[in-house]
Write a protein that holds these residues in place. Structure first.
Motif, short mmCIF file in Angstrom:
data_model
loop_
_atom_site.label_atom_id
_atom_site.label_comp_id
_atom_site.label_asym_id
_atom_site.label_seq_id
_atom_site.Cartn_x
_atom_site.Cartn_y
_atom_site.Cartn_z
N CYS A 1 0.82 -1.21 0.00
CA CYS A 1 0.00 0.00 0.00
C CYS A 1 0.86 1.26 0.00
CB CYS A 1 -0.92 0.01 1.22
SG CYS A 1 -2.27 -1.20 1.14
N THR A 2 1.93 1.26 0.79
CA THR A 2 2.79 2.43 0.84
C THR A 2 3.62 2.54 -0.44
OG1 THR A 2 4.45 1.10 2.00
CG2 THR A 2 2.94 2.38 3.35
N ASP A 3 4.22 3.70 -0.66
CA ASP A 3 5.02 3.91 -1.87
C ASP A 3 6.10 2.83 -1.99
OD1 ASP A 3 3.52 6.17 -2.12
OD2 ASP A 3 5.15 7.58 -1.70
N ASN A 4 6.23 2.24 -3.19
CA ASN A 4 7.23 1.19 -3.40
C ASN A 4 7.51 1.04 -4.89
OD1 ASN A 4 5.51 -1.28 -4.48
ND2 ASN A 4 4.33 -0.36 -2.81
N GLY A 5 8.64 0.41 -5.20
CA GLY A 5 9.01 0.22 -6.59
C GLY A 5 8.23 -0.86 -7.29
N ALA A 6 7.70 -1.82 -6.53
CA ALA A 6 6.94 -2.91 -7.14
C ALA A 6 5.70 -2.38 -7.84
CB ALA A 6 6.56 -3.93 -6.07
N MET A 7 5.04 -1.40 -7.23
CA MET A 7 3.80 -0.88 -7.83
C MET A 7 4.12 -0.13 -9.13
SD MET A 7 2.82 2.35 -5.36
CE MET A 7 3.37 4.02 -5.77
N ILE A 8 5.29 0.51 -9.19
CA ILE A 8 5.68 1.21 -10.42
C ILE A 8 6.04 0.20 -11.50
CG2 ILE A 8 7.32 2.85 -11.41
CD1 ILE A 8 5.20 3.96 -9.40
N ALA A 9 6.70 -0.88 -11.12
CA ALA A 9 6.96 -1.95 -12.08
C ALA A 9 5.66 -2.56 -12.57
CB ALA A 9 7.85 -3.02 -11.44
N ALA A 10 4.67 -2.66 -11.68
CA ALA A 10 3.38 -3.26 -12.06
C ALA A 10 2.66 -2.41 -13.10
CB ALA A 10 2.50 -3.45 -10.82
N VAL A 11 2.57 -1.09 -12.87
CA VAL A 11 1.91 -0.26 -13.87
C VAL A 11 2.76 -0.21 -15.13
CG1 VAL A 11 2.83 1.99 -13.17
CG2 VAL A 11 0.58 1.85 -14.19
N GLY A 12 4.09 -0.26 -14.98
CA GLY A 12 4.95 -0.33 -16.15
C GLY A 12 4.70 -1.58 -16.98
N ALA A 13 4.42 -2.69 -16.31
CA ALA A 13 4.11 -3.93 -17.02
C ALA A 13 2.82 -3.79 -17.83
CB ALA A 13 3.98 -5.08 -16.02
N HIS A 14 1.81 -3.14 -17.25
CA HIS A 14 0.56 -2.93 -17.99
C HIS A 14 0.78 -2.02 -19.19
CE1 HIS A 14 -1.26 -4.40 -14.19
NE2 HIS A 14 -2.25 -4.77 -14.95
N VAL A 15 1.56 -0.96 -18.99
CA VAL A 15 1.83 -0.01 -20.07
C VAL A 15 2.64 -0.68 -21.18
CG1 VAL A 15 3.10 2.09 -20.66
CG2 VAL A 15 1.65 2.03 -18.62
N ALA A 16 3.69 -1.43 -20.79
CA ALA A 16 4.54 -2.09 -21.79
C ALA A 16 3.77 -3.12 -22.59
CB ALA A 16 5.74 -2.74 -21.09
N ARG A 17 2.89 -3.85 -21.92
CA ARG A 17 2.14 -4.89 -22.63
C ARG A 17 1.10 -4.29 -23.58
NH1 ARG A 17 -0.41 -10.62 -20.38
NH2 ARG A 17 -0.31 -11.57 -22.44
N SER A 18 0.64 -3.07 -23.27
CA SER A 18 -0.37 -2.44 -24.11
C SER A 18 0.21 -1.86 -25.39
CB SER A 18 -1.08 -1.33 -23.32
OG SER A 18 -0.23 -0.20 -23.18
N GLY A 19 1.55 -1.79 -25.48
CA GLY A 19 2.17 -1.26 -26.67
C GLY A 19 2.28 0.25 -26.70
N ARG A 20 2.16 0.90 -25.55
CA ARG A 20 2.29 2.35 -25.49
C ARG A 20 3.71 2.78 -25.89
NH1 ARG A 20 -0.87 6.24 -25.46
NH2 ARG A 20 0.18 7.38 -23.77
N PRO A 21 3.84 3.97 -26.48
CA PRO A 21 5.18 4.46 -26.84
C PRO A 21 6.06 4.62 -25.62
CG PRO A 21 3.46 5.79 -27.88
CD PRO A 21 2.78 4.92 -26.87
N VAL A 22 7.36 4.46 -25.82
CA VAL A 22 8.29 4.69 -24.72
C VAL A 22 8.39 6.18 -24.46
CG1 VAL A 22 9.61 2.63 -25.29
CG2 VAL A 22 10.33 4.84 -26.19
N SER A 23 8.95 6.54 -23.33
CA SER A 23 9.10 7.95 -22.98
C SER A 23 10.28 8.57 -23.71
CB SER A 23 9.28 8.10 -21.47
OG SER A 23 8.11 7.69 -20.78
#
Length: 363
Positions: free
Chosen positions: A323-345
């Motif tokens: 629940c608290t701020d952590n890197g796992a949650m950022i990796a998780a949303v990154g996984a959703h974004v990467a799998r969706s084919g969104r452009p890189v930053s």
């Protein structure tokens, strides 16, 4: 950086490194994309809360310095816990906002360096979307739509979530927010006036277990018939607690700290859960996620369970450590974004302290 402007869709088996540095915690996490949602492989967290305690809140310059000093060791520890090496990483995700400007830049600079050195795509993602995505590490993909109650030190929002990948319009939309203090901010301010230290959430939760939640009827903000049905207000509640304490002290009476903590916490939990259930019912959404640092609070979790069950809603809450701020949650949303084919930053990716929740990834 040598990463291309467009990224291939990353499928099952791909590993994402997530880096979080939006406030006072330095987080690194590694997840693997699977058909059942992102799988947590390992994560590490370094907190600078002790450095801020003497000031009663986060000092941005101290937070930035702490991120700089702990970033490399935190990332290395996450790799050790996951049993991985840098060559196993297929993409890097980093919090681009919202958050403290200087703190964000430390994480972004580190993420850019890792992505460039390993020649992998970089995704700047939304911290708030990360809190919601943390739940998928435990409970799998979210139904579409899902209603998320996001409660933290800086944010209290009701969000309609149709996608965590950001590949569709209105993937995450705000339907309610606080008009003044966030719930976590109110906890910190009440703890300060009671002399309980910083951060306020854990100590108030602990003391509330020893008190009577019905001892004092503190106000419930924005709950009148003409008030915005899905918005929140906790400034008046904080002031009511202060006035109650001042009145006791003026009359020479003891301050029942445990009862005040329990009654304050009951007021917060009552409003949060009532408005969440109302919104889900009104919108015809059957699944509720409670996320963010304040979601670790025992009374909010307990009352959410009671009221969602009574309303026939499915409730999902990540374990407190996610629940608290952590890197796992950022990796998780990154996984959703990467799998969706969104452009890189882009190479010029920077931090945006006011990044809106509707911007899941920065491209």
């Amino acid at each position: 950086m040598s990463a291309p402007t467009g990224a291939p869709v990353l499928g099952p088996g791909a590993v994402i490194l997530g880096i979080e540095s939006s406030c006072d915690e330095t987080g690194a996490g590694l997840v693997r994309i699977t058909d059942g949602g992102p799988e947590l492989l390992g994560h590490e967290l370094a907190s600078s809360q002790d450095l801020h305690a003497r000031f009663g809140g986060v000092v941005p310059e101290i937070a930035s310095r702490a991120h700089l000093e702990s970033m490399t060791a935190t990332v290395r520890s996450a790799f050790d816990k996951a049993g991985l090496r840098h060559r196993d990483v297929d993409a890097v995700a980093v919090t681009s906002g919202p958050g403290l400007a200087g703190a964000l830049l430390v994480g972004i600079a580190a993420a850019k360096a890792y992505a460039a050195a390993w020649d992998v795509p970089l995704f700047g993602v939304n911290h708030l979307a990360g809190h919601v995505a943390a739940d998928t590490l435990e409970h799998g993909p979210l139904p579409s739509p899902t209603l998320a109650l996001l409660v933290s030190g800086g944010h209290t929002q009701l969000l309609k979530v149709t996608s965590l990948g950001g590949e569709v319009p209105d993937a995450i939309t705000e339907i309610g927010t606080t008009v003044d203090d966030a719930a976590g901010e109110a906890y910190d301010k009440v703890a300060r006036l009671l002399g309980l230290g910083y951060p306020g959430g854990p100590v108030i939760d602990k003391l509330a277990a020893e008190g009577d939640p019905t001892a004092i009827r503190f106000p419930r903000g924005l709950t009148g018939p003409r008030d915005a049905p899905y918005d929140f207000s906790f400034s008046g509640l904080k002031t009511a607690v202060a006035r109650h304490v001042e009145g006791l002290q003026r009359d020479g009476l003891p301050v029942p700290v445990a009862d005040i903590c329990a009654s304050f916490q009951e007021a917060v939990a009552d409003v949060l859960t009532a408005k969440t259930v109302r919104a889900a019912t009104d919108l015809g959404i059957g699944t509720v996620v409670v996320a963010g640092g304040v979601a670790a609070n025992s009374r909010i979790r307990g009352l959410s369970e009671e009221r969602c069950a009574a309303a026939g809603l499915q409730l999902r809450v990540p374990r407190p450590g996610l629940c608290t701020d952590n890197g796992a949650m950022i990796a998780a949303v990154g996984a959703h974004v990467a799998r969706s084919g969104r452009p890189v930053s882009p190479d010029a990716l920077g931090g945006d302290p006011g990044l809106p929740v509707g911007t899941v990834s920065v491209a």
